[in-house]
Design an enzyme around this catalytic site. Sequence first.
Site, PDB file in Angstrom:
ATOM      1  CG  HIS A   1      79.711  58.037  52.024  1.00 30.63           C
ATOM      2  ND1 HIS A   1      78.448  58.009  52.563  1.00 30.63           N
ATOM      3  CD2 HIS A   1      79.820  56.888  51.304  1.00 30.63           C
ATOM      4  CE1 HIS A   1      77.833  56.907  52.176  1.00 30.63           C
ATOM      5  NE2 HIS A   1      78.644  56.212  51.419  1.00 30.63           N
TER       6      HIS A   1
ATOM      7  CD  GLU B   1      77.046  60.184  54.928  1.00 33.08           C
ATOM      8  OE1 GLU B   1      77.734  59.473  55.672  1.00 33.08           O
ATOM      9  OE2 GLU B   1      76.910  59.979  53.708  1.00 33.08           O
TER      10      GLU B   1
ATOM     11  CB  ILE C   1      81.075  45.285  51.561  1.00 35.96           C
ATOM     12  CG1 ILE C   1      80.672  46.040  50.286  1.00 35.96           C
ATOM     13  CG2 ILE C   1      82.193  46.014  52.302  1.00 35.96           C
ATOM     14  CD1 ILE C   1      79.997  47.384  50.521  1.00 35.96           C
TER      15      ILE C   1
ATOM     16  CB  ALA D   1      84.450  53.183  51.820  1.00 41.75           C
TER      17      ALA D   1
ATOM     18  NE  ARG E   1      73.916  54.187  52.997  1.00 43.01           N
ATOM     19  CZ  ARG E   1      74.818  53.881  52.070  1.00 43.01           C
ATOM     20  NH1 ARG E   1      76.108  53.792  52.385  1.00 43.01           N
ATOM     21  NH2 ARG E   1      74.449  53.663  50.822  1.00 43.01           N
TER      22      ARG E   1
HETATM   23  P1  NAD Z   1      74.880  43.170  50.902  1.00 41.44           P
HETATM   24  O1  NAD Z   1      73.406  43.301  50.741  1.00 41.44           O
HETATM   25  O2  NAD Z   1      75.638  42.346  49.931  1.00 41.44           O
HETATM   26  O3  NAD Z   1      75.206  42.620  52.368  1.00 41.44           O
HETATM   27  C1  NAD Z   1      74.583  43.059  53.526  1.00 41.44           C
HETATM   28  C2  NAD Z   1      74.596  41.926  54.534  1.00 41.44           C
HETATM   29  O4  NAD Z   1      74.044  42.428  55.745  1.00 41.44           O
HETATM   30  C3  NAD Z   1      73.735  40.727  54.094  1.00 41.44           C
HETATM   31  O5  NAD Z   1      74.476  39.531  54.206  1.00 41.44           O
HETATM   32  C4  NAD Z   1      72.554  40.764  55.056  1.00 41.44           C
HETATM   33  O6  NAD Z   1      72.029  39.483  55.376  1.00 41.44           O
HETATM   34  C5  NAD Z   1      73.205  41.416  56.278  1.00 41.44           C
HETATM   35  N1  NAD Z   1      72.208  41.966  57.213  1.00 41.44           N
HETATM   36  C6  NAD Z   1      71.021  42.547  56.927  1.00 41.44           C
HETATM   37  N2  NAD Z   1      70.396  42.872  58.065  1.00 41.44           N
HETATM   38  C7  NAD Z   1      71.210  42.492  59.082  1.00 41.44           C
HETATM   39  C8  NAD Z   1      71.102  42.560  60.489  1.00 41.44           C
HETATM   40  N3  NAD Z   1      70.012  43.048  61.081  1.00 41.44           N
HETATM   41  N4  NAD Z   1      72.134  42.103  61.223  1.00 41.44           N
HETATM   42  C9  NAD Z   1      73.237  41.564  60.625  1.00 41.44           C
HETATM   43  N5  NAD Z   1      73.379  41.458  59.299  1.00 41.44           N
HETATM   44  C10 NAD Z   1      72.371  41.928  58.535  1.00 41.44           C
HETATM   45  O7  NAD Z   1      75.429  44.656  50.946  1.00 41.44           O
HETATM   46  P2  NAD Z   1      76.927  45.131  50.694  1.00 41.44           P
HETATM   47  O8  NAD Z   1      77.121  45.401  49.237  1.00 41.44           O
HETATM   48  O9  NAD Z   1      77.860  44.209  51.390  1.00 41.44           O
HETATM   49  O10 NAD Z   1      76.897  46.557  51.399  1.00 41.44           O
HETATM   50  C11 NAD Z   1      76.728  46.667  52.796  1.00 41.44           C
HETATM   51  C12 NAD Z   1      76.452  48.121  53.132  1.00 41.44           C
HETATM   52  O11 NAD Z   1      77.630  48.891  52.882  1.00 41.44           O
HETATM   53  C13 NAD Z   1      75.398  48.779  52.230  1.00 41.44           C
HETATM   54  O12 NAD Z   1      74.087  48.551  52.734  1.00 41.44           O
HETATM   55  C14 NAD Z   1      75.763  50.224  52.307  1.00 41.44           C
HETATM   56  O13 NAD Z   1      75.037  50.833  53.352  1.00 41.44           O
HETATM   57  C15 NAD Z   1      77.248  50.228  52.664  1.00 41.44           C
HETATM   58  N6  NAD Z   1      78.096  50.794  51.611  1.00 41.44           N
HETATM   59  C16 NAD Z   1      78.926  51.812  51.923  1.00 41.44           C
HETATM   60  C17 NAD Z   1      79.755  52.366  50.950  1.00 41.44           C
HETATM   61  C18 NAD Z   1      80.721  53.479  51.260  1.00 41.44           C
HETATM   62  O14 NAD Z   1      81.268  54.092  50.328  1.00 41.44           O
HETATM   63  N7  NAD Z   1      80.995  53.779  52.503  1.00 41.44           N
HETATM   64  C19 NAD Z   1      79.703  51.869  49.647  1.00 41.44           C
HETATM   65  C20 NAD Z   1      78.855  50.800  49.369  1.00 41.44           C
HETATM   66  C21 NAD Z   1      78.043  50.270  50.351  1.00 41.44           C
END
Ligand code: NAD
Length: 331
Positions: A294, A262, A155, A296, A233
């Site tokens: 929530h 939430e 994302i 997105a 989150r």
């Molecule tokens: P992803 O696993 O592809 O990417 C997460 C990134 O965060 C990775 O590159 C990882 O290295 C990095 N990361 C992990 N720990 C970290 C830290 N301590 N500091 C900095 N970076 C760190 O996940 P994604 O698919 O990009 O999703 C990201 C988050 O989005 C998910 O974990 C989820 O919580 C959230 N999400 C929200 C919705 C929504 O509807 N609002 C939908 C999908 C996902």
Amino acid sequence: MNLTLFSAQPYDHIYFTPAAEKAGITIQYQEMPLNETTAALVTETEAVCVFVNDQVNEKVCAQLVAAGVRIIALRCAGFNNVNLEAAKKYQLRVCRVPAYSPESVAEHAVAMILTLNRKTHKAYNRVREQNYSLNGLLGFNLFGKTVGVVGTGNIGACFCKILLGFGCKVIAYDIAKNPAIEKMGVEYVPLEEVLKATIVSLHCPLTPQTHHLINEQTLAQMQPGVMLINTSRGGLIDTKAVIQALKKGVIGYLGMDVYEQEENLFFKDLSNRLLEDETLQRLSSFHNVLITAHQAFFTKEALHEIATTTLKNIISLNNDHNLPLQAAILV
Ligand code: NAD
């Protein structure tokens, strides 16, 4: 095979039922979230399907195994609500949908930025009431501004690409760099520097390391008037500290699609009830805070991909095959 799908919404029926019929899976839909109380509803089912606010702790894992469950399928990317150690202990297989549509979430984060900046939500109401004044609607150009991104996975990377298209300077912090976006012009810098950007957007998962990443200390490092966007989150943000920062004007704009508390609110129509959550009430009272519940991920493309991938994951685990997407298996 049988599947019990928790926290079921009408749109889950629309996308899951036809795909399940094709896959030969019978779904029992439960509107209730999965937790220690509702786990008792699980009978004669090999798999459960859960969403972001279902609570799969050790006790729930034990209850599921006792009911014959072997597979926990998350129909989302984040998995902070499942105790993976406990799942492993009880030999439950856990899968998720790692990248169903990163664009859906990235585009919503951008929608929040544009709404907060250009105040289209306020303009819409004004014009409907024949108030054509522009006072109070002043925005700023995104072109040339610095945007800080925390987490450049699926994302975050997508979000970076969109903001580069707006002509922004994009800086990022991640524990693992993504060379593809570096090539496009994203610069990795320490977290302290990312926090100094005009807009800061959070795209990392909720882990013990990222819990309350935005707190009193990190807020003090931000530019006065910063725009903070959280579509990841709720637990990434210490909400009480953010309220103080809003009161002092340290945060100039806040966009949040997720909220620490939430679990008992989002995805429900509570419009006929008194809101008991005073923190959310306080947040909603700020003119420069935009909250969505929530949503997105909520696009047609994402729902289609979530349903088909979740069912593929379940069939694959049930047949004991390796999943095509290895990252989909958590334990
Ligand atoms: P992803 O696993 O592809 O990417 C997460 C990134 O965060 C990775 O590159 C990882 O290295 C990095 N990361 C992990 N720990 C970290 C830290 N301590 N500091 C900095 N970076 C760190 O996940 P994604 O698919 O990009 O999703 C990201 C988050 O989005 C998910 O974990 C989820 O919580 C959230 N999400 C929200 C919705 C929504 O509807 N609002 C939908 C999908 C996902």
